[in-house]
Design a protein around this motif. Structure first.
Motif, PDB file in Angstrom:
ATOM      1  N   ARG A   1     -57.710 -15.559 -14.878  1.00 20.64           N
ATOM      2  CA  ARG A   1     -56.466 -15.843 -14.196  1.00 20.64           C
ATOM      3  C   ARG A   1     -56.356 -14.991 -12.934  1.00 20.64           C
ATOM      4  O   ARG A   1     -55.893 -15.489 -11.885  1.00 20.64           O
ATOM      5  N   ARG A   2     -56.705 -13.766 -13.046  1.00 24.39           N
ATOM      6  CA  ARG A   2     -56.631 -12.906 -11.839  1.00 24.39           C
ATOM      7  C   ARG A   2     -57.623 -13.405 -10.782  1.00 24.39           C
ATOM      8  O   ARG A   2     -57.316 -13.436  -9.588  1.00 24.39           O
TER       9      ARG A   2
ATOM     10  N   GLU B   1     -58.700 -16.414 -10.457  1.00 25.90           N
ATOM     11  CA  GLU B   1     -58.202 -17.677  -9.949  1.00 25.90           C
ATOM     12  C   GLU B   1     -57.067 -17.413  -8.952  1.00 25.90           C
ATOM     13  O   GLU B   1     -56.856 -18.163  -7.999  1.00 25.90           O
ATOM     14  N   LYS B   2     -56.281 -16.464  -9.201  1.00 28.30           N
ATOM     15  CA  LYS B   2     -55.219 -16.139  -8.286  1.00 28.30           C
ATOM     16  C   LYS B   2     -55.841 -15.599  -7.002  1.00 28.30           C
ATOM     17  O   LYS B   2     -55.299 -15.822  -5.938  1.00 28.30           O
ATOM     18  N   HIS B   3     -56.825 -14.913  -6.990  1.00 21.98           N
ATOM     19  CA  HIS B   3     -57.437 -14.326  -5.800  1.00 21.98           C
ATOM     20  C   HIS B   3     -58.316 -15.343  -5.083  1.00 21.98           C
ATOM     21  O   HIS B   3     -58.638 -15.109  -3.947  1.00 21.98           O
TER      22      HIS B   3
END
Length: 196
Positions: A190-191, A193-195
């Protein structure tokens, strides 16, 4: 024993009656003189003849017939009766004691046989009981063996169950640690993907 004495007493009384009425009546009693005086002019003489000739003659001092002889004979009869009683009484007592001993011996033999039979019955009962105890003992031993085998099976099952529980506990811990890592990996994804 009293019947025997009654029969003996009746026999003695019957003998006296028989003697008095049938035997003594025609009997006689005589007493010869010790010396041989010349034949008396009056009195009794016992003469012995052979072939019609006088061989011997004896003077009689007394001649009694019938009932008159009883008064002369009774002392001898009483003496004979007392001597018979002196012999018969101890013999009767001895016979009574022998009879009592025989009866006691028979009773002892009968009791001995009864005790022997009772002892044999008890021995048979004891042998049967012993056989039953031996059968029960073998059954108890076989049951003890079965119980021991079942205990071993239960012990093996317990050890196996404990090992499986430990394995399951280990799997839970590993599952928990894998979930944590999975959660960490998801969080990282998730991190990332956020970046992006």
């Amino acid at each position: 024993m009293n019947r025997v004495r009654l029969i003996v007493a009746t026999g003695i009384i019957g003998g006296f009656v028989w003697l008095n009425w049938w035997v003594i009546s025609p009997m006689g009693l005589l007493r010869m003189s010790l010396t041989d005086p010349p034949l008396p002019a009056n009195g009794y003489t016992l003469v012995f003849f052979r072939d019609g000739k006088c061989i011997n003659a004896t003077t009689l001092n007394m001649l009694k017939t019938g009932w008159s002889i009883i008064w002369h004979v009774w002392p001898f009869a009483v003496a004979g009766m007392f001597s018979g009683l002196m012999i018969a009484y101890p013999l009767g007592e001895l016979a009574g004691r022998k009879l009592a001993i025989a009866q006691a011996s028979d009773e002892a033999i009968r009791l001995n046989e009864e005790l022997f039979m009772a002892t044999q019955e008890r021995e048979v009962i004891a042998e049967n009981t012993l056989k039953k105890v031996q059968v029960l003992n073998t059954e108890v031993r076989s049951m003890q063996k079965k119980i021991s085998q079942e205990k071993q099976k239960i012990f093996v099952m317990k050890v196996t169950a404990e090992a499986e529980l430990e394995a399951a506990h280990g799997f839970r811990q590993r599952n928990a640690s894998l979930r944590k890592e999975l959660n960490k990996a998801r969080a990282k994804i998730r991190r990332l993907e956020k970046h992006r």
